[in-house]
Design a protein around this motif. Structure first.
Motif, PDB file in Angstrom:
ATOM      1  N   GLY A  21      -5.496  24.411   8.683  1.00 36.20           N
ATOM      2  CA  GLY A  21      -4.651  25.147   7.750  1.00 36.20           C
ATOM      3  C   GLY A  21      -5.309  25.518   6.439  1.00 36.20           C
ATOM      4  O   GLY A  21      -4.672  26.157   5.597  1.00 36.20           O
ATOM      5  N   GLU A  22      -6.559  25.143   6.235  1.00 36.40           N
ATOM      6  CA  GLU A  22      -7.221  25.447   4.966  1.00 36.40           C
ATOM      7  C   GLU A  22      -7.564  26.940   4.881  1.00 36.40           C
ATOM      8  O   GLU A  22      -7.994  27.559   5.857  1.00 36.40           O
ATOM      9  N   THR A  23      -7.379  27.500   3.696  1.00 36.92           N
ATOM     10  CA  THR A  23      -7.611  28.934   3.502  1.00 36.92           C
ATOM     11  C   THR A  23      -8.644  29.223   2.428  1.00 36.92           C
ATOM     12  O   THR A  23      -9.592  29.983   2.645  1.00 36.92           O
ATOM     13  N   MET A  24      -8.484  28.633   1.240  1.00 36.00           N
ATOM     14  CA  MET A  24      -9.286  29.011   0.090  1.00 36.00           C
ATOM     15  C   MET A  24     -10.774  28.761   0.324  1.00 36.00           C
ATOM     16  O   MET A  24     -11.613  29.605  -0.005  1.00 36.00           O
ATOM     17  N   ARG A  53     -14.858  36.925   5.714  1.00 35.38           N
ATOM     18  CA  ARG A  53     -13.732  37.458   6.474  1.00 35.38           C
ATOM     19  C   ARG A  53     -14.176  38.184   7.734  1.00 35.38           C
ATOM     20  O   ARG A  53     -13.387  38.861   8.375  1.00 35.38           O
ATOM     21  N   ALA A  54     -15.443  38.045   8.105  1.00 39.79           N
ATOM     22  CA  ALA A  54     -15.953  38.747   9.278  1.00 39.79           C
ATOM     23  C   ALA A  54     -15.486  38.055  10.549  1.00 39.79           C
ATOM     24  O   ALA A  54     -15.699  36.851  10.727  1.00 39.79           O
ATOM     25  N   VAL A  68     -17.907  33.696   9.586  1.00 40.74           N
ATOM     26  CA  VAL A  68     -16.761  33.773  10.488  1.00 40.74           C
ATOM     27  C   VAL A  68     -15.491  33.883   9.657  1.00 40.74           C
ATOM     28  O   VAL A  68     -15.525  33.822   8.422  1.00 40.74           O
ATOM     29  N   THR A  69     -14.391  34.047  10.346  1.00 37.40           N
ATOM     30  CA  THR A  69     -13.089  34.046   9.688  1.00 37.40           C
ATOM     31  C   THR A  69     -12.154  33.117  10.457  1.00 37.40           C
ATOM     32  O   THR A  69     -12.467  32.691  11.573  1.00 37.40           O
ATOM     33  N   THR A  70     -11.022  32.799   9.850  1.00 38.28           N
ATOM     34  CA  THR A  70     -10.065  31.894  10.482  1.00 38.28           C
ATOM     35  C   THR A  70      -8.689  32.539  10.509  1.00 38.28           C
ATOM     36  O   THR A  70      -8.456  33.588   9.900  1.00 38.28           O
ATOM     37  N   VAL A  71      -7.768  31.883  11.202  1.00 32.72           N
ATOM     38  CA  VAL A  71      -6.414  32.409  11.334  1.00 32.72           C
ATOM     39  C   VAL A  71      -5.736  32.515   9.969  1.00 32.72           C
ATOM     40  O   VAL A  71      -5.121  33.536   9.651  1.00 32.72           O
ATOM     41  N   THR A  72      -5.829  31.467   9.177  1.00 29.73           N
ATOM     42  CA  THR A  72      -5.139  31.479   7.882  1.00 29.73           C
ATOM     43  C   THR A  72      -5.698  32.549   6.958  1.00 29.73           C
ATOM     44  O   THR A  72      -4.939  33.178   6.208  1.00 29.73           O
ATOM     45  N   VAL A  73      -6.987  32.769   6.997  1.00 23.93           N
ATOM     46  CA  VAL A  73      -7.591  33.822   6.161  1.00 23.93           C
ATOM     47  C   VAL A  73      -7.071  35.187   6.573  1.00 23.93           C
ATOM     48  O   VAL A  73      -6.736  36.030   5.723  1.00 23.93           O
ATOM     49  N   GLN A  74      -6.982  35.426   7.870  1.00 22.54           N
ATOM     50  CA  GLN A  74      -6.490  36.714   8.336  1.00 22.54           C
ATOM     51  C   GLN A  74      -5.009  36.906   8.002  1.00 22.54           C
ATOM     52  O   GLN A  74      -4.581  38.013   7.665  1.00 22.54           O
ATOM     53  N   ILE A  75      -4.223  35.846   8.091  1.00 26.42           N
ATOM     54  CA  ILE A  75      -2.804  35.961   7.738  1.00 26.42           C
ATOM     55  C   ILE A  75      -2.660  36.344   6.270  1.00 26.42           C
ATOM     56  O   ILE A  75      -1.854  37.216   5.918  1.00 26.42           O
ATOM     57  N   VAL A  76      -3.434  35.703   5.412  1.00 25.87           N
ATOM     58  CA  VAL A  76      -3.381  36.037   3.984  1.00 25.87           C
ATOM     59  C   VAL A  76      -3.819  37.481   3.759  1.00 25.87           C
ATOM     60  O   VAL A  76      -3.199  38.232   2.992  1.00 25.87           O
ATOM     61  N   ALA A  77      -4.891  37.901   4.426  1.00 24.93           N
ATOM     62  CA  ALA A  77      -5.387  39.265   4.248  1.00 24.93           C
ATOM     63  C   ALA A  77      -4.386  40.303   4.748  1.00 24.93           C
ATOM     64  O   ALA A  77      -4.219  41.369   4.127  1.00 24.93           O
ATOM     65  N   LEU A  78      -3.702  39.998   5.844  1.00 23.52           N
ATOM     66  CA  LEU A  78      -2.764  40.968   6.410  1.00 23.52           C
ATOM     67  C   LEU A  78      -1.479  41.075   5.604  1.00 23.52           C
ATOM     68  O   LEU A  78      -0.841  42.136   5.597  1.00 23.52           O
ATOM     69  N   ASP A 106       6.631  46.544   9.638  1.00 28.64           N
ATOM     70  CA  ASP A 106       7.002  47.531  10.653  1.00 28.64           C
ATOM     71  C   ASP A 106       5.792  48.115  11.358  1.00 28.64           C
ATOM     72  O   ASP A 106       5.917  49.083  12.097  1.00 28.64           O
ATOM     73  N   THR A 107       4.619  47.553  11.122  1.00 25.71           N
ATOM     74  CA  THR A 107       3.415  48.030  11.784  1.00 25.71           C
ATOM     75  C   THR A 107       2.757  46.878  12.530  1.00 25.71           C
ATOM     76  O   THR A 107       2.976  45.708  12.226  1.00 25.71           O
ATOM     77  N   ALA A 108       1.930  47.223  13.507  1.00 27.64           N
ATOM     78  CA  ALA A 108       1.233  46.192  14.275  1.00 27.64           C
ATOM     79  C   ALA A 108       0.300  45.376  13.401  1.00 27.64           C
ATOM     80  O   ALA A 108       0.073  44.187  13.651  1.00 27.64           O
ATOM     81  N   LYS A 109      -0.215  46.007  12.341  1.00 24.18           N
ATOM     82  CA  LYS A 109      -1.138  45.287  11.452  1.00 24.18           C
ATOM     83  C   LYS A 109      -0.455  44.099  10.791  1.00 24.18           C
ATOM     84  O   LYS A 109      -0.966  42.970  10.826  1.00 24.18           O
ATOM     85  N   THR A 110       0.699  44.314  10.186  1.00 26.50           N
ATOM     86  CA  THR A 110       1.386  43.223   9.499  1.00 26.50           C
ATOM     87  C   THR A 110       2.039  42.254  10.479  1.00 26.50           C
ATOM     88  O   THR A 110       2.058  41.048  10.254  1.00 26.50           O
ATOM     89  N   LEU A 111       2.560  42.773  11.576  1.00 33.60           N
ATOM     90  CA  LEU A 111       3.208  41.899  12.554  1.00 33.60           C
ATOM     91  C   LEU A 111       2.214  41.006  13.284  1.00 33.60           C
ATOM     92  O   LEU A 111       2.587  39.954  13.807  1.00 33.60           O
ATOM     93  N   SER A 112       0.946  41.400  13.296  1.00 27.56           N
ATOM     94  CA  SER A 112      -0.052  40.565  13.959  1.00 27.56           C
ATOM     95  C   SER A 112      -0.221  39.225  13.254  1.00 27.56           C
ATOM     96  O   SER A 112      -0.648  38.244  13.874  1.00 27.56           O
TER      97      SER A 112
END
Length: 419
Positions: free
Chosen positions: A341-344, A352-353, A364-374, A382-388
């Motif tokens: 769960g660590e992000t920072m 973020r690659a 590399v990147t992780t799930v939590t980093v991508q959630i924050v970025a999205l 309402d888009t696939a980008k944010t819903l992902s």
């Protein structure tokens, strides 16, 4: 708009809410003391600690009943008055009047056959049930919110493509030849990066934390333990952004310089830089909890081992460690959850690659980093980008649940052996 104070310029409600709380607390204390004293008079005829056997509840239960009723009613009036925007003087007047009526009622209940203890215990039990229900409902709400939003995402992106795709590029492309033109939502690189960083962190934290726990519990003197254990636990209180700066400015460049001295090329942001610093961060979780469970192993097991001629090290490895294994597994699981769960730290030290690699020396990147970025910035769901982001969270939740089930099975198996 609420009226403003002539002295401070702040709204009266902003100014008086702390005063409301202080007033309610004072009224609760006075109600407790007065009701308790009254109950002692009724029970014994004088202010003593000798209570008649015919009196059902002790005076302190009558005091708690009075204080609880007064404070609950007063808080209800305060919340209702603030929400309704009533003037401060009116809120205070209502608090005093209604709390006074509640206190007057409680004085009429102070008699031998009033079961104040039962009422207080029922109220406490009800409060515990309500808190437990809130926790369960909160968990259910989190799961349902992830599930519903993820189902919306999977209407646009097939589940199989999301779980087995090897390219992650949710951003909208600027040119037609870019992979992200229509969105690439293969989550394998994201989860691979998550587990790569986690494995690096656990490979550092697990052996170090366990050895620290063994030393502090079995070998260190009381003086050494009293100094070392609090010093190690300080690491748990350091903000993660500090660890991130340390990884970015110190650990990453050090690893890059060392690799260059060997003729290799390693970027400053890498999985090993983030994972190593994260491993240092979660050492206290493993060492402190493992130390506690090792100390909880019955001394009789140690004495029996020594009586059979075993050394301290043999006793520690073959007897104490085995008896403490369920708790140690729980400590490791907590550390794994903390690392996942660590992000920072990952944002600052791993980048973020979304690279699908097993090489810890790459970014590399992780799930939590991508959630924050999205979900950062002005976005609409309402888009696939944010819903992902919700789909990533749902899969991570399922993986964490599976890890918990596996750990629970292991704990039960070994607990049956040593109980």
């Amino acid at each position: 708009m609420p009226p403003r104070s002539l002295l401070t310029g702040r709204t009266f409600m902003e100014f008086s809410i702390p005063a409301y709380c202080a007033l309610i607390a004072a009224m609760g204390v006075l109600a407790y003391m007065s009701a308790k004293r009254r109950a002692m008079h009724v029970a014994a005829g004088t202010v003593t600690n000798e209570i008649s056997r015919s009196f059902h509840s002790r005076p302190n239960f009558h005091g708690v009943f009075a204080a609880g009723l007064v404070t609950l009613l007063a808080f209800g009036v305060m919340i209702g008055g603030v929400i309704a925007g009533l003037p401060g003087w009116l809120v205070i007047a209502l608090i005093v009047v209604l709390a006074g009526l509640a206190f007057a009622y409680t004085r009429t209940t102070i008699r031998a056959n009033f079961k104040a203890r039962n009422v207080v215990e029922f109220a406490i039990k009800s409060g515990l049930v309500i808190c437990s229900t809130i926790a369960v409902l909160t968990t259910i709400g989190i799961v349902l919110s992830l599930l519903f939003e993820s189902l919306r995402f999977f209407k646009d992106v097939p589940v199989l493509d999301f779980l087995t795709g090897l390219q992650w590029s949710p951003q909208t492309a600027l040119r037609e030849d870019q992979a992200g033109q229509s969105g690439a939502f293969g989550a394998v690189p994201v989860f691979a990066g998550t587990f790569l960083v986690m494995l690096v962190a656990i490979s550092i934290a697990a052996p170090t934390g366990l050895m620290i726990a063994m030393y502090l519990s079995e070998y260190a003197s009381k003086r050494t333990r009293s100094i070392v254990k609090p010093a190690i636990e300080i690491l748990a209180g350091v903000p993660t952004v500090v660890y991130g700066y340390f990884a970015l400015l110190t650990v990453g460049p050090t690893i890059r310089s060392f690799a260059e001295s060997l003729g290799a090329s390693v970027p400053t942001q890498s999985a090993i830089a983030a994972g190593s610093v994260m491993g240092v961060m979660i050492i206290p979780f493993i060492s402190s909890l493992s130390d506690d469970v090792i100390n909880a192993v019955p001394q009789s097991l140690r004495d029996g081992s020594y009586a059979l001629g075993a050394t301290r090290s043999e006793t520690m490895i073959k007897v104490v460690f085995g008896g403490a294994l369920p708790g140690i597994i729980g400590a490791l699981l907590l550390a794994v959850s903390r690392a996942i769960g660590e992000t920072m730290i990952v944002v600052m030290a791993a980048g973020r690659a979304a690279n699908l690699t097993a090489n810890p020396f790459e970014a590399v990147t992780t799930v939590t980093v991508q959630i924050v970025a999205l979900l950062t910035g002005d976005t609409e769901f309402d888009t696939a980008k944010t819903l992902s982001a919700f789909a990533l969270g749902l899969v991570l939740f399922v993986i964490t649940l599976i890890l918990n089930v596996i750990a629970l099975i292991i704990v039960r198996r070994y607990r049956e052996r040593y109980d």
